[in-house]
Scaffold this active site. Structure first.
Site, PDB file in Angstrom:
ATOM      1  N   THR A  32      -8.275   4.891  -3.844  1.00 57.11           N
ATOM      2  CA  THR A  32      -8.309   4.513  -5.256  1.00 57.11           C
ATOM      3  C   THR A  32      -7.770   3.098  -5.487  1.00 57.11           C
ATOM      4  OG1 THR A  32      -7.675   6.786  -5.594  1.00 57.11           O
ATOM      5  CG2 THR A  32      -7.708   5.384  -7.531  1.00 57.11           C
ATOM      6  N   GLY A  89      -0.377   8.208  -2.058  1.00 56.73           N
ATOM      7  CA  GLY A  89       0.938   8.780  -1.820  1.00 56.73           C
ATOM      8  C   GLY A  89       1.494   8.301  -0.487  1.00 56.73           C
ATOM      9  N   GLU A 108      -9.144  14.035  -6.845  1.00 54.30           N
ATOM     10  CA  GLU A 108     -10.271  14.682  -6.147  1.00 54.30           C
ATOM     11  C   GLU A 108     -11.456  14.878  -7.091  1.00 54.30           C
ATOM     12  OE1 GLU A 108     -10.185  14.798  -3.034  1.00 54.30           O
ATOM     13  OE2 GLU A 108      -8.042  14.378  -2.887  1.00 54.30           O
TER      14      GLU A 108
END
Lengths: 666, 659
Positions: free
Chosen positions: A144, A183, A426
């Site tokens: 992303t 993350g 997702e």
């Protein structure tokens, strides 16, 4: 002795249940043996002093991250020490250690390692896999960007091949192209798998994955050309260092592109991958996981709200009598029991997708992918449907706990903030619904042109037949029996058929008026989302109903049948417009449905606590003062509050700094 | 410079933004004053909220106290009187992020419930901050149901004192704001006992902390209740009382008095003790509910014209996400709701100002209606706006989840409003009780308050709309809302009667109908909101394009409600299936129309960037740059995390390679 300590209200509730909760627990776990093993692993973690710590609610974000890292490193070591290798067992272990929260190594374990396994060449695996397995390399998965999410083709990061040095030059050309959110990127990782647009020989070849070192081994300082950091505080995910990554002319060797499928040869020649439907498989797997997660999170919230509602007393039902348990109020039952039913429904749906995925993956290796497109389309919608419903449901549970639900001690705020991003990640939910809609419209078009369709959409085959017999639709309404789950499945099927047909027709009407297919699609998208929702709703009711026949214990089957009926009927009463407008049900039947929903609330009431006990959440995992198994809520709220950071000193320093001077002045 | 994607949205406004702002403020002179107050507050660095998202609970609390203290100075400096015309803008300017709000409620309660003597004694002390007050009602085991409170105040005739006690753990006071750390005094609600007889809940002024060193008074156990979803800046507290004595004069006694010999005298209704709550319920609506929704709409809509995602047409640039019908369908109805509730608040405020004046002259006739209105509207508006803010939050995708978007804080804050000042379901049922009573009265021909006379005008018949344009007629949709409200109230009343006649006890019958009753109460409030919106639009002058755009918003608000609750409109065939398709078509058409004015409509709310405190919603639309720069200021980026030396380094270097 423990039973003596139990809150008498909860003890009474448990004694009155009509079934044995353990039996239902076994069904949820997939067998008594799985339950035994789960509890064994749970005990390993919970009895381990290494995994104890202060209540996270009282810690700062930095401290929470630190605790998480501490536990994650221990976790990896202990998993290997105990020889736990089964993916589901690893998942249990991890969620007991982190109590259902995300952790900084999630992306390393869940994305970096698996991507190496599936997309790296044998040579690349030799170079990266063992160091990553031993955590000398900690990686993340950077997809992303700040300006681009669900629409992958829009990513802007570039990887330009330089044949002179046989390197790729990575760049973040704009602010919007900065990688954002991955993350473990902010502080933890020293490597990242970066998705970037590949340029070679002057041409863009689309998105490819590259292994990029980002921090110096040894000092952990960012490498020259790399800007990396934490994206700051979020709604939840305090334990996770979601990060940003900006690259300026950062060079990596040619061999760092993941080249199991596509390749760039030393001279820059691009070799196309063979058709890659396998990525569908990964997406289906992750979505099935989110459906399961929706079920688990909603179950936790229901456990807390229902136990608390059995302990909490408020107002009066009968004049002169003591205040009743709030679970005796119809409005409270009406808030909570449909959610409880949904939690069970989603458990079964999640298990169904997982099983189907495993069955089809067998076929994938043999090359039979015929079922994959439908499963892919279906799971997109189910992911959206269940995560939306769970998201709203968790909030309803919190609201149902009144003021105390708002305190962090209730545990529900944490469940909510941890779960709510799954509506976005997702695949953003609305986009997911529209993917399912695309499949539904395609199937409808096939049927209209005389072809037959199979699988969950096979009800569309009947639409053409109904058109020949228009009275059929009206005649159907009297045949719905509201006490019979199978008959309700038919009602949901009819609703889905009607809304898919309406959306497809509206789409056609728009197409007839405009040139642009995209425009027409956009102008029909509200209808299309409704059609998808109706389809998913039908699938869920159908799967829940099908599950009933698999249950051998009569008492358990009876209580699950009540829940299944409640799920189906409540869904109708919340969407009466659809059923009335399509003449699937009459006014009188709707009134009966509403009435029957209320009767079912009363039927389920005596089993409510046992039904949440069956989810079998350990108190440590539940993390809620309101939802404690023993029900001793108020004493423990007081104990918890005393530990609040604001109570560290009896007179807060603000008194000396601000209050006292003010009083002196005025 | 303004992001061109945002700038272009402002060029095509169909109305004057400045005029709309003035109208929302109630006149251009109000706008001027509001801007002056906001400007004065925002240019003062003490009030800065820039680091708010990075701060701990302790830091937030300290900042709130610091700001509250500084505000006193500021007000003197600026010459703003405590109850002056500026005061309503101060709270908006500081975005509620300030201590001593309960101090205001403490003062307000004394003004309403205290005798002249009590007012004369306590109000000057409070105004001078010689004491800091709080309002202590809720207990650990008891919330909305006040009669259930367990704290006791026993009158001791020999010493002329009340003895206050917390008899058990569930009776511990829990939640009151400003009480955990700040307050020196608080207004405690307790069951009054005289000679062993209970007289119900009454308010007592109790000192809890020393005025010298702020230590707790003897017999008092108090502290902070710990972290919550929001309100980190507020020290919500707990309080345990052990034989705490207060003089007889500390019971607020304008309406109820205990005389020296223990005689209990009441003037007026017991309900009057709760009147503060009734007015507070309404007074929280603009600042705590409507403004947060307006802010959320501003952030989400501005971001939705800056954010581009996927392509609508092949070969073109990626489209603004606000051009997607599904995004419009999420956001634009929330925008319409913000306007609808702004207008209904004006209506309620007028009603309550009138009621307040009546009560001051001891006329209590309007109390039941006011109570029913405050309950029902508080419940409907807070619930609607809370879910609207959540929709805005989720409509911003991943970036909405960052605290820097401002949306999570708006959401966690607004959602508390569904619980405090009365739990919403309980409140709806109180409104339902009033509606059922009025409905039964209309049947027997007794007079009812004018707000519910429509219940008597039960008309059969069908919706007259023939095509989708007919649904843009306020008469058509207002009728439909009225029809549904009457149907739900009358059918529930009938059901109740049936149950009672079949031998079910009254309280059981009531409990069995509560789901329907709550739905009926909501339908009533929804109807009044639509009606008020339509009537207000009607009265607007046609100049400056404001009436036209407000009419569109009114239509959208009304049709969205029908579209989302289709079942209740279809149920008895008042609206037919074919008509419902017309509603849907008109509704979706409106999205396109309002889309063009979406940005000007949020600009008209006139929030400064500082007050939005959002990387996504700033006026210039430089979303990504701001997000990037702000994130770099996060404490997690300023210092090397101790986690690296302590855990990561050993992890990366040796420990595991042994395995």
């Amino acid at each position: 002795a423990a039973a003596m300590m139990m809150n008498p209200d909860l003890r009474r509730e448990r004694a009155a249940a009509t079934f044995q909760p353990e039996l239902l627990t076994h069904i949820l776990d997939g067998g008594a043996e799985r339950t035994r093993r789960r509890k064994e692993i749970e005990a390993l973690v919970i009895n381990d002093p290494d995994f104890q710590h202060e209540d996270l609610n009282f810690l700062s974000r930095s401290q929470r991250y630190e605790q998480a890292i501490r536990k994650s490193s221990l976790m990896v070591m202990k998993l290997r020490e105990y020889g736990i290798t089964d993916p589901e067992e690893i998942f249990w272990f991890k969620s007991f250690v982190h109590r259902g929260r995300p952790e900084p190594l999630d992306l390393h374990l869940g994305m970096f390692l698996p991507t190496l396994l599936t997309q790296a060449t044998p040579e690349q695996q030799d170079r990266f896999f063992m160091p990553a397995w031993n955590l000398e390399i900690i990686g993340t998965y950077a997809q992303t960007e700040m300006g681009h999410g669900t629409h992958l083709r829009g990513l802007e990061t570039t990887a330009t091949y330089d044949p002179a040095t046989q390197e790729f030059i990575l760049n973040s050309p704009t602010v919007t192209s900065i990688k954002w959110w991955p993350g473990g990127l902010g502080k933890t990782s020293n490597h990242a798998i970066v998705l970037a647009q590949l340029y070679t020989q002057g041409q863009c070849k689309g998105l490819h994955a590259f292994i990029v070192p980002i921090r110096q081994l040894g000092t952990h300082e960012p490498l020259p050309g790399i800007t990396v950091g934490d994206i700051g505080p979020k709604f939840g995910y305090d334990e996770m260092d979601n990060g940003y990554l900006k690259m300026e002319n950062f060079r990596i060797p040619r061999e760092n592109m993941l080249m199991k499928y596509a390749q760039v040869e030393p001279d820059g020649t691009y070799v196309k991958p063979v058709s890659d439907k396998l990525t569908y498989g990964t997406m289906v797997f992750i979505r099935s996981f989110i459906v399961g997660d929706a079920a688990r999170c909603l179950s936790r919230a229901c456990t807390i709200a229902i136990r608390y509602s059995a302990v909490r007393h408020q107002s009066e039902l009968k004049p002169g009598e003591p205040e009743p348990q709030i679970l005796d109020y119809q409005t409270q039952q009406y808030k909570l029991f449909p959610l409880l039913a949904a939690a069970y429904a989603f458990h079964f749906v999640g298990a169904y997708i997982k099983d189907t995925y495993h069955r089809i993956s067998g076929d994938i290796s043999e090359g039979d992918l015929s079922e994959l497109p439908e499963l892919h389309a279906l799971t997109a919608g189910l992911k959206a449907f269940t995560s939306w419903a769970a998201n709203a449901g968790i909030e309803e549970c919190r609201m149902a706990c009144g003021g105390h639900g708002y305190s962090r001690c209730s545990g529900i705020p944490d469940i909510y903030v941890t779960f709510t991003p799954s509506c976005t990640y997702e695949g953003e939910n609305t986009v997911m619904m529209l993917q399912t809609a695309r499949f539904l419209v395609k199937s409808y078009t096939q049927v209209s042109s005389g072809q037959r369709v199979t699988g969950m959409v096979s009800y569309l085959n009947d639409i053409s037949r109904q058109r020949i017999q228009p009275q059929h639709v009206a005649a159907r309404s009297v045949t719905v029996r509201i006490n019979d789950p199978a008959s309700l499945v038919e009602a949901y099927k009819a609703r889905a058929a009607r809304l898919v047909e309406a959306a497809a027709k509206n789409l056609q009407a728009e197409l007839n008026q405009r040139n642009s297919k995209e425009d027409a699609w956009n102008r029909t998208s509200v209808d299309l989302v409704r059609a998808s929702e109706a389809h998913c709703h039908y699938v869920i009711v159908k799967l829940f109903t099908a599950k009933l026949s698999e249950i051998s214990n009569a008492a358990v089957r009876a209580v699950l049948t009540d829940l299944c009926l409640l799920y189906a009927l409540h869904g109708i009463s919340k969407n009466t417009g659809d059923f009335l407008q399509a003449s699937i049900l009459t006014d009188a039947q709707i009134t009966q449905v509403n009435q029957h929903v209320k009767e079912l609330l009363a039927v389920i009431r005596p089993n409510a606590v046992a039904l949440v006990d069956s989810f079998d959440f350990h108190d440590v995992h539940l993390g809620s003062v309101l939802g404690r198994y023993d029900g001793n809520v108020y004493e423990n709220m007081f104990e918890w509050a005393k530990k609040s950071p604001l109570n560290k000193t009896e007179v807060h320093e603000s008194f000396h700094k601000h209050l006292k001077p003010m009083q002196a002045k005025l | 410079s303004v992001n061109p994607d945002l700038a272009i949205e402002r060029q095509t406004a169909s109305f004057s933004v400045e005029k709309l702002t003035a109208w929302l403020d109630g006149g251009a002179e109000h706008t001027r004053m509001r801007r002056a107050v906001v400007e004065a507050i925002e240019c003062d660095p003490v009030f800065s909220r820039e680091n708010q998202y990075f701060e701990s609970q302790n830091e937030r609390y300290e900042a709130a106290v610091r700001k509250a203290v500084h505000l006193q100075k500021k007000m003197q400096e600026m010459g703003w009187a405590v109850n002056g015309p500026e005061s309503k803008y101060i709270y908006r300017a500081v975005s509620g992020d300030i201590a001593f709000l309960l101090h205001r409620i403490f003062m307000r309660s004394i003004s309403v419930l205290g005798s002249d003597k009590q007012v004369a004694k306590w109000i000057p002390l409070a105004t001078q901050y010689q004491l800091i007050g709080s309002y202590t009602q809720t207990e650990l085991g008891h919330g909305t149901y006040l009669q259930g409170l367990e704290t006791t105040a026993v009158f001791d005739i020999t010493t002329q004192e009340f003895i206050l006690n917390t008899p058990k753990i569930s009776a511990m006071k829990w939640w009151p704001g400003d009480m955990g750390r700040s307050a020196t005094h608080t207004l405690v609600f307790a069951q009054l006992y005289i000679h062993g007889k209970c007289y119900g809940v009454h308010p007592f002024i109790v000192q809890i902390r020393s005025l010298q060193d702020h230590s707790l008074c003897p017999g008092i156990i108090a502290g902070d209740i710990g972290p919550k979803m929001n309100f980190e800046h507020a020290d919500n507290g707990y309080l345990m009382l052990q034989n705490v004595r207060v003089p007889r004069e500390n019971m607020l006694n304008k309406f109820c008095e205990v005389q020296p010999d223990g005689t209990y005298v009441r003037q007026g209704s017991q309900q009057i003790n709760y009147f503060t709550m009734t007015t507070v319920r309404i007074s929280i609506i603009p600042d705590e509910v409507i403004i947060p929704l307006m802010k959320a709409c501003t952030i989400a809509i501005r971001y939705s014209v800056v954010r581009r995602q996927s392509k609508l047409k092949p070969g073109e640039q990626e489209a603004k996400i606000l051009d997607y019908q599904t995004q419009q369908e999420k956001l634009l109805p929330q925008l319409a709701a913000a306007y609808a509730f702004h207008l209904i608040y004006n209506y309620l405020e007028e009603l309550f100002d009138k009621g307040y004046r009546e009560i001051q002259i001891k006329n209590f006739n309007a109390l039941p209606e006011l109570h029913a209105f405050s309950s029902g509207f508080k419940a409907m508006i807070t619930q609607y706006c809370t879910s609207a803010v959540e929709i805005c939050l989720r409509a911003c995708g991943g970036h909405g989840y960052s605290l820097l978007s401002g949306l999570p804080s708006l959401y966690t804050r607004i959602l508390a409003s569904c619980i405090y000042e009365g739990e919403n379901t309980v409140l709806l049922l109180q409104t339902a009780r009033f509606l059922i009573k009025c409905f039964m009265a209309t049947i027997t021909g007794q007079p009812v308050p004018s707000s519910v006379t429509y219940l008597a005008a039960v008309k059969a018949g069908k919706c007259p709309a023939k095509n989708k344009l007919d649904f843009l007629s306020p008469d058509v949709y207002t009728e439909a809302y009225q029809h549904v409200a009457v149907r739900l109230i009358s059918s529930t009343a009938a059901k109740l009667q049936d149950l009672i006649q079949s031998g079910v006890k009254k309280h059981n019958a009531w409990n069995q109908c509560t789901v329907q009753l709550a739905q009926a109460a909501k339908a009533h409030c929804h109807y009044i909101t639509v009606k008020n919106f339509a009537e207000t639009v009607e009265k607007l002058e046609t100049k400056a394009g404001i009436q036209k755009i407000m009419k569109h918003l009114c239509d959208l608000f009304a049709l969205h409600g029908i579209f989302s609750n289709a079942g209740v409109f279809l149920h008895d065939g008042y609206i037919s299936g074919a008509q419902m398709d017309m509603v849907t078509a008109s509704y979706l058409d409106l999205l396109d129309v309002i889309r063009k004015d979406a940005v000007p409509l949020v600009d008209a709310f006139d929030f400064t960037d500082k007050s939005l405190n959002s990387a996504l919603g700033s006026y210039d639309g430089q979303v990504y740059q701001r997000l990037y720069e702000w994130a770099q200021k996060s404490p997690t980026n300023k210092q090397m995390s101790p986690a690296y030396e302590k855990y990561l380094k050993p992890l990366l270097h040796n420990t595991l390679s042994k395995l």
